[in-house]
Every structure is written in C-alpha cells, then in structure tokens.
Design a protein around this motif. Structure first.
Motif, PDB file in Angstrom:
ATOM      1  N   PHE A 160      61.169  56.793  22.662  1.00  0.00           N
ATOM      2  CA  PHE A 160      61.290  58.124  22.086  1.00  0.00           C
ATOM      3  C   PHE A 160      60.771  58.142  20.649  1.00  0.00           C
ATOM      4  O   PHE A 160      60.814  57.124  19.943  1.00  0.00           O
ATOM      5  CB  PHE A 160      62.754  58.582  22.080  1.00  0.00           C
ATOM      6  N   ASP A 161      60.308  59.316  20.225  1.00  0.00           N
ATOM      7  CA  ASP A 161      60.031  59.502  18.803  1.00  0.00           C
ATOM      8  C   ASP A 161      61.274  59.138  18.010  1.00  0.00           C
ATOM      9  O   ASP A 161      62.410  59.384  18.446  1.00  0.00           O
ATOM     10  CB  ASP A 161      59.662  60.952  18.509  1.00  0.00           C
ATOM     11  N   GLU A 162      61.066  58.580  16.825  1.00  0.00           N
ATOM     12  CA  GLU A 162      62.205  58.157  16.011  1.00  0.00           C
ATOM     13  C   GLU A 162      63.041  59.340  15.541  1.00  0.00           C
ATOM     14  O   GLU A 162      64.266  59.257  15.445  1.00  0.00           O
ATOM     15  CB  GLU A 162      61.714  57.357  14.808  1.00  0.00           C
ATOM     16  N   HIS A 163      62.370  60.459  15.260  1.00  0.00           N
ATOM     17  CA  HIS A 163      63.069  61.642  14.783  1.00  0.00           C
ATOM     18  C   HIS A 163      62.626  62.861  15.580  1.00  0.00           C
ATOM     19  O   HIS A 163      61.491  62.920  16.083  1.00  0.00           O
ATOM     20  CB  HIS A 163      62.794  61.876  13.299  1.00  0.00           C
ATOM     21  N   ALA A 164      63.499  63.839  15.688  1.00  0.00           N
ATOM     22  CA  ALA A 164      63.158  65.091  16.358  1.00  0.00           C
ATOM     23  C   ALA A 164      62.085  65.836  15.564  1.00  0.00           C
ATOM     24  O   ALA A 164      62.057  65.790  14.332  1.00  0.00           O
ATOM     25  CB  ALA A 164      64.395  65.958  16.528  1.00  0.00           C
ATOM     26  N   GLY A 169      59.328  63.662  21.525  1.00  0.00           N
ATOM     27  CA  GLY A 169      58.320  63.109  22.427  1.00  0.00           C
ATOM     28  C   GLY A 169      58.762  61.771  22.981  1.00  0.00           C
ATOM     29  O   GLY A 169      59.635  61.098  22.430  1.00  0.00           O
ATOM     30  N   PHE A 170      58.138  61.364  24.083  1.00  0.00           N
ATOM     31  CA  PHE A 170      58.513  60.102  24.719  1.00  0.00           C
ATOM     32  C   PHE A 170      57.329  59.550  25.498  1.00  0.00           C
ATOM     33  O   PHE A 170      56.351  60.249  25.802  1.00  0.00           O
ATOM     34  CB  PHE A 170      59.698  60.302  25.671  1.00  0.00           C
ATOM     35  N   SER A 171      57.420  58.281  25.852  1.00  0.00           N
ATOM     36  CA  SER A 171      56.458  57.646  26.757  1.00  0.00           C
ATOM     37  C   SER A 171      57.208  56.630  27.599  1.00  0.00           C
ATOM     38  O   SER A 171      58.253  56.107  27.192  1.00  0.00           O
ATOM     39  CB  SER A 171      55.335  56.960  25.975  1.00  0.00           C
ATOM     40  N   ALA A 205      51.759  55.636  33.981  1.00  0.00           N
ATOM     41  CA  ALA A 205      52.177  55.823  32.596  1.00  0.00           C
ATOM     42  C   ALA A 205      52.403  57.314  32.355  1.00  0.00           C
ATOM     43  O   ALA A 205      51.587  58.149  32.757  1.00  0.00           O
ATOM     44  CB  ALA A 205      51.114  55.300  31.634  1.00  0.00           C
ATOM     45  N   THR A 206      53.505  57.634  31.701  1.00  0.00           N
ATOM     46  CA  THR A 206      53.865  59.031  31.441  1.00  0.00           C
ATOM     47  C   THR A 206      54.084  59.237  29.953  1.00  0.00           C
ATOM     48  O   THR A 206      54.721  58.421  29.290  1.00  0.00           O
ATOM     49  CB  THR A 206      55.148  59.419  32.197  1.00  0.00           C
ATOM     50  N   VAL A 207      53.539  60.324  29.448  1.00  0.00           N
ATOM     51  CA  VAL A 207      53.869  60.780  28.094  1.00  0.00           C
ATOM     52  C   VAL A 207      54.330  62.225  28.217  1.00  0.00           C
ATOM     53  O   VAL A 207      53.886  62.968  29.098  1.00  0.00           O
ATOM     54  CB  VAL A 207      52.662  60.687  27.133  1.00  0.00           C
ATOM     55  N   GLY A 208      55.253  62.616  27.348  1.00  0.00           N
ATOM     56  CA  GLY A 208      55.756  63.980  27.450  1.00  0.00           C
ATOM     57  C   GLY A 208      56.588  64.356  26.250  1.00  0.00           C
ATOM     58  O   GLY A 208      56.722  63.588  25.284  1.00  0.00           O
ATOM     59  N   VAL A 209      57.169  65.526  26.338  1.00  0.00           N
ATOM     60  CA  VAL A 209      57.989  66.045  25.256  1.00  0.00           C
ATOM     61  C   VAL A 209      59.021  66.998  25.848  1.00  0.00           C
ATOM     62  O   VAL A 209      58.753  67.689  26.830  1.00  0.00           O
ATOM     63  CB  VAL A 209      57.109  66.756  24.196  1.00  0.00           C
ATOM     64  N   VAL A 210      60.210  66.982  25.270  1.00  0.00           N
ATOM     65  CA  VAL A 210      61.300  67.877  25.683  1.00  0.00           C
ATOM     66  C   VAL A 210      61.756  68.650  24.456  1.00  0.00           C
ATOM     67  O   VAL A 210      61.939  68.065  23.387  1.00  0.00           O
ATOM     68  CB  VAL A 210      62.493  67.094  26.264  1.00  0.00           C
ATOM     69  N   GLY A 211      61.917  69.953  24.600  1.00  0.00           N
ATOM     70  CA  GLY A 211      62.322  70.764  23.454  1.00  0.00           C
ATOM     71  C   GLY A 211      63.331  71.828  23.828  1.00  0.00           C
ATOM     72  O   GLY A 211      63.538  72.124  25.010  1.00  0.00           O
ATOM     73  N   THR A 212      63.942  72.409  22.831  1.00  0.00           N
ATOM     74  CA  THR A 212      64.873  73.509  23.051  1.00  0.00           C
ATOM     75  C   THR A 212      64.550  74.653  22.101  1.00  0.00           C
ATOM     76  O   THR A 212      64.088  74.442  20.976  1.00  0.00           O
ATOM     77  CB  THR A 212      66.342  73.063  22.861  1.00  0.00           C
TER      78      THR A 212
END
Length: 277
Positions: A198-202, A212-214, A225-232
């Motif tokens: 995961f990204d170190e910080h939001a 973000g994540f991978s 291999a997957t890269v993506g992002v989750v948000g609200t």
C-alpha cells in the motif's frame, strides 16, 4: 451434441484481484468502439436514497447491466460478498468494454468450442474493472460537508482499507470457483494480505481520500500483477467507496500513480455530476 454440452459446462469467468470484498477496477481502454451499446453503458442512472443519481464510467469502460443474465449473476455474487464482509451495498460494477463484450458471449452456445490462437471461447477475464459501493445504506445523508467528511477519514483510511482487505481474504480468499449457474463458474484473483503493498500515506484531493496498492498472485500456473486504488467520497451526501484496478499477466501494465490519477478524475467528474442544487 454431448461434446458441445460438455464444453459449455466448462465455461468460466475470471475476475481480477479482490479488495475490501469489492471487485477492483479499471484502467481506461484506448480503443474507439463502434457499437453504440458501449457509449450507452458509460452512463448509469440509478436511485440513491430518495434521489436519482447519474454515474459516468471512465473512458473505454462500461457498466455491467443487471438485466443481462450473466452480468446480473456476477453482480449478485459480488453484492453478497460485500454484505458479508461489511463493505456496504455494491451499487455498480464497470469494466473494460471489450472485456464486457467477451463476457456477454459466454452465454452464446455458438461461442463454445476449442481454443484458437490462444483465445479460449469458454472463458472471459475482467482484468480492468471498478466498483462503486454505498457504505452506509441504513443511515440518512451525512450533514458533514465533503471537506469535513474527508478530514475525518483521511488519518485512518489506509489502515481501514488494509483491515477490510484482511477480513475479506479470511472470508473469500481461499474460495475456489463460485458457481453462477449450472454451466458457468467465476473465480476471483485475491492475493494473501501479506502480498499487498500500500501507499505509505493516504492521497487527498478536494473530492476524495484514496490509497493505492499493488500485488501479485498466481492462478493456474500463470502469474498476474495488479495495481489499483481505493477511495471514498460523498455522492449526494451519501458516503461511497470506489475502487479501480488493472490486472495483467506477468507484470503490471499500469502504475499506481496512473490509477490514482484515474480515480481522481473519476471522483471529480461524478461528484460534480451529482452536486445538489
């Protein structure tokens, strides 16, 4: 006829990496589509609370249609997983339009048969996809402003997403194929929580908080291999979670930064489309 029936029964739908019990989604396809159904599927009108909401998918992506049998079965399965893991109500799923087109062909008996040129007509893979979930379906609209909502969630968002992913994996990570009906099964690519980076910080914009994540996972002797992002964010003052990811064989075809930019644009567009007057 027996051989044809047997092949049909082996049809499979493979879906990209799961996180927070929602399907992760989507990098924009660059191709231009001639079929008008793809443009029609970029916009989704749906009731949200007591309001009508309009949602726009990213360029090159199409919303799955619950009125279509197989797509409806897939959404039903994902919605059940979302509910079981406390991920809210799954409102919509979108994916690369060309991948959605292949998904539709799985129910066509004429599309059964042997493999040619490396393409298996009895399977479909949704590798570029996204989801939109309503986090608090039993609660009224929040009275907080968008900025106040994001301020409240930013400090813990990274840990919240990680914890939700762990819960999802415990419930569904070790599951094999899930039967959608007597002829078609679905399998999700979900890595062990220890395999996520995961990204170190939001990340924060005026419209959302995201992380973000991978990750990497292996299925049927093939590495993905997957890269993506989750948000609200808030849509018509209702808290929603949006996830977008891109999965590719061997190595990622997008960067986390590209996916983050994509979600930033997606959130800005959809928040603006649904701003209450």
């Amino acid at each position: 006829m027996k051989n044809s029936k047997h092949v049909s029964s082996l049809k499979k739908l493979f879906v990209g990496a799961c996180l927070v019990a929602t399907m992760l989604g989507a990098a924009p396809a660059q191709a231009k589509y001639q079929d008008p159904i793809y443009e029609m599927r970029r916009t989704l009108f749906m009731p949200f609370g007591q309001s009508m909401t309009v949602l726009e998918a990213p360029l090159g992506m199409c919303f799955l249609d619950e009125s279509q049998y197989l797509e409806g079965q897939l959404i039903k399965q994902l919605r059940s997983q979302n509910k079981s893991s406390g991920g809210g109500v799954l409102l919509a799923v979108f994916a690369d339009c060309l991948e959605v087109g292949k998904l539709q062909k799985l129910t066509d008996p004429a599309n059964s048969g042997p493999t040619y040129n490396g393409e298996n007509p009895n399977s479909a893979m949704l590798m570029h996809q996204g989801t939109i979930s309503w986090l608090t379906p039993k609660a009224p609209r929040t009275k907080a402003s968008l900025a106040e909502y994001l301020d409240a969630h930013q400090p813990s968002f990274r840990d919240d997403i990680h914890n939700s992913m762990v819960k999802s994996y415990k419930l569904f990570g070790n599951k094999a194929d899930v039967k959608l009906d007597d002829k078609i099964t679905a399998r999700s690519l979900q890595a062990d929580p220890s395999q996520y980076h995961f990204d170190e910080h939001a990340h924060r914009t005026d419209n959302l908080v995201s992380v973000g994540f991978s990750t990497n996972v292996e299925m049927e002797y093939t590495k993905y291999a997957t890269v993506g992002v989750v948000g609200t964010t808030l849509i018509r003052q209702f808290p929603v979670q949006v996830s977008i990811s891109s999965t590719a064989k061997d190595k990622a075809d997008k960067s986390v930064g590209q996916m983050t930019d994509l979600l930033d644009k997606f959130a800005a567009q959809n928040v603006a489309l649904n701003t209450l007057n």
